[in-house]
Scaffold this motif. Structure first.
Motif, short mmCIF file in Angstrom:
data_model
loop_
_atom_site.label_atom_id
_atom_site.label_comp_id
_atom_site.label_asym_id
_atom_site.label_seq_id
_atom_site.Cartn_x
_atom_site.Cartn_y
_atom_site.Cartn_z
N SER A 42 9.97 3.87 10.09
CA SER A 42 8.57 3.82 9.66
C SER A 42 8.46 3.85 8.15
N GLN A 43 9.37 4.56 7.49
CA GLN A 43 9.34 4.59 6.03
C GLN A 43 9.62 3.22 5.44
N MET A 44 10.33 2.37 6.17
CA MET A 44 10.63 1.03 5.67
C MET A 44 9.48 0.05 5.93
N VAL A 45 8.81 0.17 7.08
CA VAL A 45 7.87 -0.89 7.45
C VAL A 45 6.41 -0.58 7.15
N VAL A 46 5.99 0.67 7.25
CA VAL A 46 4.56 0.96 7.07
C VAL A 46 4.27 1.88 5.89
N ILE A 47 5.16 2.83 5.60
CA ILE A 47 4.88 3.80 4.54
C ILE A 47 4.73 3.15 3.16
N PRO A 48 5.52 2.12 2.79
CA PRO A 48 5.28 1.48 1.49
C PRO A 48 3.85 0.97 1.32
N HIS A 49 3.26 0.45 2.40
CA HIS A 49 1.87 -0.02 2.33
C HIS A 49 0.91 1.16 2.17
N LEU A 50 1.22 2.28 2.83
CA LEU A 50 0.40 3.48 2.68
C LEU A 50 0.40 3.95 1.23
N LEU A 51 1.57 3.98 0.61
CA LEU A 51 1.68 4.46 -0.77
C LEU A 51 1.01 3.49 -1.74
N THR A 52 1.08 2.21 -1.45
CA THR A 52 0.39 1.22 -2.30
C THR A 52 -1.11 1.44 -2.26
N LEU A 53 -1.65 1.64 -1.07
CA LEU A 53 -3.08 1.88 -0.91
C LEU A 53 -3.50 3.17 -1.62
N ALA A 54 -2.66 4.21 -1.50
CA ALA A 54 -2.96 5.48 -2.17
C ALA A 54 -2.97 5.28 -3.68
#
Length: 320
Positions: free
Chosen positions: A107-119
């Protein structure tokens, strides 16, 4: 503040002592001196008329009474933290909160980067702490040690609310220059080949191998095991092994590394990846913001994956 002659501040000390089973480590966590915490332990022993923690060799062990108190004390503290101590409003640009999220390396590879970008786009000042995959993640949620769990639905607690984030399929990854990359990956070829598999560390949940045996009554030839989902597609390079990998992760690696992707020759049910939070924290405005951000991150993840899929599918057809 006291309740039934008990200073409620002592519950914080008791929770730390029972968690760490060490006066020095508990004192460090609470930013107290060991002598101050020793004094608190003496008062707790007097109130409960029990030793609570006893020295056994070089470590302290909880008494049966203390073991019975631990979950109840933690529940009280979580309830207080989520109802009284929590701020009524949340501003991502001025917060000093730390969000603790239980999440796999996949999950850290596929979705978390997008979460951090949005944050980052919201100039979020929160700190994110991603906790490793362990056994019984529900206990981390119960004890307030994690704010969110991002895990498959089958591993979630029935006692807390949860929400589906997305569904995930599976693909077989093989080295682009291997014999397995040529032609169809049949059931017989799949079973005859060596496999690289992820084995959860410390017995954390059921492995894919266990599911495979239960479903089909046969065992794959496991050549290599690893504790990491993200290592799987990398380890097949230069070999004649197969790694059965989450589809989004497989496409991510195949867009950069010499991998060929094959449809599994067996029907594998889609994984339902969901997010879960403590029932006491449903109204927490910070977690409500974070859950909404996760939904937006999934949309971005899927847009990126759709673009990647068209490229990777073309590369795979050229190989085969």
């Amino acid at each position: 503040m006291k309740f039934n002659r008990l200073d409620l501040n002592l519950l914080v000390a008791l929770d730390a002592l029972l968690t760490h089973q060490s006066i020095s480590r508990a004192a460090e966590r609470l930013n107290l001196t060991p002598s101050a915490l020793s004094s608190a332990l003496s008062r707790l022993r007097e109130y409960f008329d029990d030793e609570l923690l006893v020295q056994v060799g070089r470590k302290m062990e909880p008494t049966p009474r203390a073991q019975g108190l631990h979950d109840a004390v933690r529940d009280v503290l979580v309830r207080i933290d989520s109802t009284i101590a929590i701020q009524p409003q949340f501003d991502p640009a001025s917060t000093d909160r730390t969000f603790r999220i239980f999440v796999s390396d996949y999950s850290q590879m596929v979705v978390i980067p997008h979460l951090l970008t949005l944050a980052a786009e919201q100039r979020c000042s929160a700190r994110f702490e991603f906790l490793p995959q362990v056994s019984n993640p529900q206990r981390s949620l119960e004890r307030g040690e994690a704010d969110l769990l991002i895990i498959p639905r089958g591993f979630m607690s029935p006692d807390h609310p949860e929400e589906l984030l997305y569904e995930e399929g599976f693909l077989c990854t093989v080295w682009q220059n291997s014999e397995l990359a040529k032609g169809e990956l049949t059931y017989d070829r799949y079973l005859a080949s060596g496999h690289i598999v992820m084995q959860p560390p410390g017995g954390a949940g059921e492995s894919f191998e266990t599911w495979f045996i239960k479903r089909y009554g046969v065992a794959r030839k496991v050549a290599i095991t690893t504790y990491s989902f993200t290592a799987l597609p990398m380890l097949v390079q230069g070999t004649e092994y197969i790694a059965t990998v989450h589809a989004r992760l497989a496409r991510l690696f195949a867009s950069t590394f010499p991998l060929a992707l094959k449809a599994p020759p067996i029907p594998i049910e889609h994984m339902q990846q969901a997010v879960q939070w403590h029932r006491y924290r449903t109204q927490d405005p910070g977690l409500a913001w974070l859950r909404q951000l996760l939904k937006q991150a999934v949309l971005r993840m899927d847009d990126e994956d759709a673009r990647r899929a068209s490229t990777v599918d073309g590369m795979t057809r050229q190989v085969t």
